[in-house]
Write a protein that holds these residues in place. Structure first.
Motif, PDB file in Angstrom:
ATOM      1  N   ALA A   1      24.061 -11.432 -11.584  1.00 18.38           N
ATOM      2  CA  ALA A   1      24.368 -12.543 -10.675  1.00 18.38           C
ATOM      3  C   ALA A   1      23.426 -12.574  -9.476  1.00 18.38           C
ATOM      4  N   ILE A   2      22.956 -11.382  -9.021  1.00 22.11           N
ATOM      5  CA  ILE A   2      22.059 -11.406  -7.847  1.00 22.11           C
ATOM      6  C   ILE A   2      20.595 -11.576  -8.260  1.00 22.11           C
ATOM      7  N   LEU A   3      20.324 -11.439  -9.561  1.00 27.98           N
ATOM      8  CA  LEU A   3      18.933 -11.501 -10.024  1.00 27.98           C
ATOM      9  C   LEU A   3      18.221 -12.835  -9.721  1.00 27.98           C
ATOM     10  N   PRO A   4      18.850 -14.002  -9.980  1.00 27.83           N
ATOM     11  CA  PRO A   4      18.138 -15.266  -9.734  1.00 27.83           C
ATOM     12  C   PRO A   4      17.634 -15.383  -8.298  1.00 27.83           C
ATOM     13  N   ALA A   5      18.451 -14.914  -7.329  1.00 30.40           N
ATOM     14  CA  ALA A   5      18.044 -15.021  -5.927  1.00 30.40           C
ATOM     15  C   ALA A   5      16.836 -14.124  -5.639  1.00 30.40           C
ATOM     16  N   LEU A   6      16.717 -13.008  -6.379  1.00 29.30           N
ATOM     17  CA  LEU A   6      15.619 -12.073  -6.117  1.00 29.30           C
ATOM     18  C   LEU A   6      14.299 -12.548  -6.704  1.00 29.30           C
ATOM     19  N   VAL A   7      14.343 -13.334  -7.787  1.00 34.30           N
ATOM     20  CA  VAL A   7      13.090 -13.754  -8.424  1.00 34.30           C
ATOM     21  C   VAL A   7      12.732 -15.215  -8.130  1.00 34.30           C
ATOM     22  N   ARG A   8      13.599 -15.918  -7.393  1.00 33.98           N
ATOM     23  CA  ARG A   8      13.336 -17.324  -7.096  1.00 33.98           C
ATOM     24  C   ARG A   8      12.108 -17.447  -6.178  1.00 33.98           C
ATOM     25  N   PRO A   9      11.161 -18.360  -6.494  1.00 33.08           N
ATOM     26  CA  PRO A   9      10.002 -18.513  -5.605  1.00 33.08           C
ATOM     27  C   PRO A   9      10.403 -19.126  -4.262  1.00 33.08           C
ATOM     28  N   ALA A  10       9.562 -18.894  -3.255  1.00 30.23           N
ATOM     29  CA  ALA A  10       9.813 -19.484  -1.932  1.00 30.23           C
ATOM     30  C   ALA A  10       9.633 -20.996  -2.033  1.00 30.23           C
ATOM     31  N   PRO A  11      10.345 -21.781  -1.196  1.00 31.35           N
ATOM     32  CA  PRO A  11      10.202 -23.232  -1.241  1.00 31.35           C
ATOM     33  C   PRO A  11       8.747 -23.662  -1.044  1.00 31.35           C
ATOM     34  N   GLU A  12       8.403 -24.809  -1.637  1.00 34.25           N
ATOM     35  CA  GLU A  12       7.066 -25.395  -1.509  1.00 34.25           C
ATOM     36  C   GLU A  12       6.691 -25.485  -0.030  1.00 34.25           C
ATOM     37  N   GLY A  13       5.445 -25.123   0.301  1.00 37.13           N
ATOM     38  CA  GLY A  13       4.991 -25.226   1.688  1.00 37.13           C
ATOM     39  C   GLY A  13       5.276 -23.989   2.526  1.00 37.13           C
ATOM     40  N   SER A  14       5.900 -22.966   1.922  1.00 40.20           N
ATOM     41  CA  SER A  14       6.156 -21.730   2.668  1.00 40.20           C
ATOM     42  C   SER A  14       4.840 -20.991   2.909  1.00 40.20           C
ATOM     43  N   LEU A  15       4.887 -20.074   3.856  1.00 40.13           N
ATOM     44  CA  LEU A  15       3.738 -19.211   4.115  1.00 40.13           C
ATOM     45  C   LEU A  15       3.388 -18.463   2.823  1.00 40.13           C
TER      46      LEU A  15
END
Ligand code: CUA
Length: 317
Positions: free
Chosen positions: A88-102
């Protein structure tokens, strides 16, 4: 107990989280640790019970229920709960940063880290062995390797991701606390794997912007006489063949960019604190600090030249 708990704090602890990913990993760890402790206590309790009790007090049928229940049903149930919790916590760990992030590019090399930011105009800003991040903002790391398989890990901020030659891997982090942390290579990559670390500094947005603008600027002109002599030593010993000092006519790319070396916290990929003494040791005998280092030793350099060279490098703020 004290020795074990001493590992729970400091700049490189997964149990003192300062980032979103690390917080979730710490929750998973504590749930597993507490669960394991409870199960251990129950098992030991049952073991004592089995020793104390008269075997004739249980009939065959009740004994079988204990064996099937304790040996198959309970473990299956617990492992299913644990697996669900972990997944359940895996998706949050591998999700890319939002477009336009540093976005920060980091390449692992034996045994240091090449770091590249982009300035406000989109021009690359080459750095080494230190990463700075604005607090409470997502950052996307683009990871690669120039030689062996390394692994990029900032335990206080999140999980780790392998850096594989010929492939691009990604990791998104979001630091939640201002502070100084330590990153490390988490995959054995040769002699000095243990000396392949880096400093991580999480600051406010304003401090970060000022820092990045400073790093993008060319090197300052050496102010002292010793530093000016040192700039000559830098040229005459051919340091520029491997190292860049932007604005001083040095554009080597094999070794770390030294344009703002003196603004960093440490030397030789966080092996020792940055100081003129450590610089002199490093230049004359890199092997003494870092076995297998690809930086050649300059043991024949005169004491005076060496101290001038150190003065020059320490002026590169
Ligand atoms: Cu790079 Cu271990």
């Amino acid at each position: 107990m004290a020795a074990a708990l001493a590992g729970c704090g400091g700049p490189q602890s997964t149990l003192a989280p300062a980032g979103e990913g690390a917080e979730q990993i710490a929750v998973l760890f504590w749930a597993m640790a507490i669960g394991a402790l409870v199960i251990w206590a129950i098992v030991i309790g049952l073991a004592f019970y089995a020793v104390w009790i008269d075997p004739s007090e249980h009939d065959e049928r009740r004994a079988r229920i204990w064996i099937i229940g304790g040996g198959a049903v309970v473990p299956t149930l617990l492992l299913t709960i644990l697996l669900t919790f972990g997944l359940a916590i895996l998706p949050a760990l591998v999700r890319p940063a939002p477009e336009g992030s540093l976005s920060v590019e980091v390449t692992g090399l034996r045994w240091w880290w090449r770091v590249a930011y982009r300035d406000a105009q989109g021009q690359p800003v080459p750095l080494a062995n230190e990463i700075r991040l604005p607090v409470d903002e997502p950052v996307q790391f683009e990871l690669g390797s120039a030689d062996a398989i390394h692994s990029f890990w900032i335990p206080s901020l999140g999980g780790k991701v392998d850096m594989i030659p010929g492939r691009r891997t990604r990791l998104a982090l979001r630091p939640t606390k201002v502070g100084r942390y330590r990153g490390a290579c988490a995959e054995y990559c040769g002699d000095s794997h243990a000396y392949m670390a880096f400093d991580v500094v999480v600051t406010t947005r304003e401090e970060f912007d000022a820092w990045l603008a400073g790093q993008a600027a060319p090197a300052a002109e050496p102010a002292s006489a010793a530093a000016r002599r040192g700039a000559g030593v830098f040229q005459s010993y051919g340091c520029a063949a491997c190292h860049a000092v932007r604005g001083h006519g040095a554009d080597g790319v094999l070794g770390p960019d030294l344009t703002h070396l003196a603004s960093r916290e440490s030397l030789a990929a966080a092996t020792v604190p940055l100081s003129a003494e450590h610089l002199m040791d490093w230049i004359a005998r890199p092997e003494s600090l870092k076995p297998g280092a690809l930086m050649p030793p300059f043991a024949s350099i005169g004491e005076e030249d060496l101290s001038d060279l150190a003065a020059y490098l320490m002026s590169l703020e």
